[in-house]
Write a protein that holds these residues in place. Structure first.
Motif, mmCIF file in Angstrom:
data_model
loop_
_atom_site.group_PDB
_atom_site.id
_atom_site.type_symbol
_atom_site.label_atom_id
_atom_site.label_comp_id
_atom_site.label_asym_id
_atom_site.label_seq_id
_atom_site.Cartn_x
_atom_site.Cartn_y
_atom_site.Cartn_z
ATOM 1 N N SER A 21 0.719 -1.229 0.208
ATOM 2 C CA SER A 21 0.104 0.134 0.141
ATOM 3 C C SER A 21 0.972 1.276 -0.118
ATOM 4 C CB SER A 21 -0.562 -0.002 1.223
ATOM 5 O OG SER A 21 -2.075 -1.032 1.407
ATOM 6 N N SER A 70 -4.088 -1.278 -8.265
ATOM 7 C CA SER A 70 -5.388 -0.931 -7.853
ATOM 8 C C SER A 70 -5.238 0.452 -7.026
ATOM 9 C CB SER A 70 -6.561 -1.667 -7.274
ATOM 10 O OG SER A 70 -5.886 -2.050 -5.937
ATOM 11 N N ARG A 71 -6.062 1.352 -7.229
ATOM 12 C CA ARG A 71 -6.239 2.904 -6.739
ATOM 13 C C ARG A 71 -7.401 3.254 -6.189
ATOM 14 N NH1 ARG A 71 -3.740 7.471 -10.606
ATOM 15 N NH2 ARG A 71 -4.443 9.514 -9.569
ATOM 16 N N ASN A 72 -7.264 4.070 -4.947
ATOM 17 C CA ASN A 72 -8.384 4.759 -4.548
ATOM 18 C C ASN A 72 -8.275 6.273 -4.504
ATOM 19 O OD1 ASN A 72 -10.026 6.120 -2.567
ATOM 20 N ND2 ASN A 72 -10.427 4.203 -1.442
ATOM 21 N N ASN A 73 -8.839 6.821 -5.712
ATOM 22 C CA ASN A 73 -8.729 8.279 -5.885
ATOM 23 C C ASN A 73 -9.202 9.165 -4.650
ATOM 24 O OD1 ASN A 73 -7.373 7.875 -8.681
ATOM 25 N ND2 ASN A 73 -9.501 7.684 -9.367
ATOM 26 N N ASN A 75 -8.974 8.697 -1.571
ATOM 27 C CA ASN A 75 -7.743 8.936 -0.533
ATOM 28 C C ASN A 75 -6.320 8.882 -1.303
ATOM 29 O OD1 ASN A 75 -7.266 6.264 -0.792
ATOM 30 N ND2 ASN A 75 -8.365 5.692 1.243
ATOM 31 N N THR A 77 -4.525 6.476 -2.699
ATOM 32 C CA THR A 77 -3.850 5.409 -2.125
ATOM 33 C C THR A 77 -3.748 4.435 -3.288
ATOM 34 O OG1 THR A 77 -4.683 5.669 0.120
ATOM 35 C CG2 THR A 77 -3.812 3.598 -0.486
#
Length: 122
Positions: A21, A70-73, A75, A77
């Motif tokens: 992460s 994968s990506r969390n826009n 936050n 991350t």
């Protein structure tokens, strides 16, 4: 400006899995690309995988079918799920943020994380 905090490295047996992460923080307005690179002893740093804000992904041939980025826009991350790990995956893995727009800063920024060690060994 932008700080990156990586986590998830470690020692794993061949065939095992790890999840890396990387969280970006700061006065970030947007980030175009987030990705992972790696550097093994005596070798050059190489791209492992990256993802863009528009959903494009790119993988090194050596990890296709085994690693997933994968990506969390929301936050800022990025994750790297690594399955079926091999000894040749052993390296220091670096998070990279490219073309970041930071409030109050002109232009784009590129930032590297401090690196996290991944060791695949029996």
């Amino acid at each position: 400006q932008v700080q990156l905090v990586e986590s998830g490295g470690g020692l794993v047996h061949p065939g095992g899995s790890l999840r890396l992460s990387c969280a970006a923080s700061g006065n970030i307005f947007s980030i175009y690309a987030m990705g992972w690179y790696r550097q093994a002893p005596g070798k050059q740093r190489e791209l492992v995988a990256l993802t863009t804000s528009v959903g494009n992904t790119n993988y090194a041939d050596s990890v296709k079918g085994r690693f997933t980025i994968s990506r969390n826009n929301a936050n800022n991350t990025v994750y790297l799920q690594m399955n079926r790990l091999k000894p040749e995956d052993t390296a220091v893995y670096y998070c990279n943020v490219d073309r970041a727009v930071v409030i109050g800063v002109k232009g784009y920024l590129e930032v590297w994380g401090q690196g996290t060690q991944v060791t695949v060994s029996s």
